[in-house]
Design a protein around this motif. Sequence first.
Motif: not given
Length: 168
Positions: A71-76
């Motif tokens: 989720e963190r990677a996707q947000a970036l």
Amino acid sequence: RGELEAGVVLLPIDDDKLDVRPIVRDEVLYVSASPERTRQPARIEQLAATPLVFYDAESADKDPIRRQLAERAQALGVRLQPKVEVELKDIALRLVAAGIGDTYLPSAYTHAPYYPQGLSTASFSPALYDTFAIITRPGARLSSGVRELLTDVEAHMLAIADAFDRSR
């Protein structure tokens, strides 16, 4: 099938039709054989550019920690791709110790007997946690045995977390 009265789970989960009561959390750490990579808190961009060793291969993206990282990677706008995926934490840690890549690990496991010497850790930025919770069905009346078991499980987990926090 609605027969289970309660359970202890690791968040995040799909909580549709469930009451969720978090009870204890453990910080997830970035683990590397390279002290240079753990001098500062780990950022997702750093993970995306580093060879990674993921464990719990069978769970894959359903693993709660991997879900949070994804989720963190996707947000970036980046993607985390493991160089190697294995099933067990101890195998992943041996590969990290051999310099194959870096991994993530709940901090409690850094005290496990299989945790290799020479590894270094860093917090994630922002911090990442494993959160354990008790789940029940909304409005369900728990049997006295299940209530007692949940009370004992919660007390045990809180005592372990407290002892671990004091040992740091």
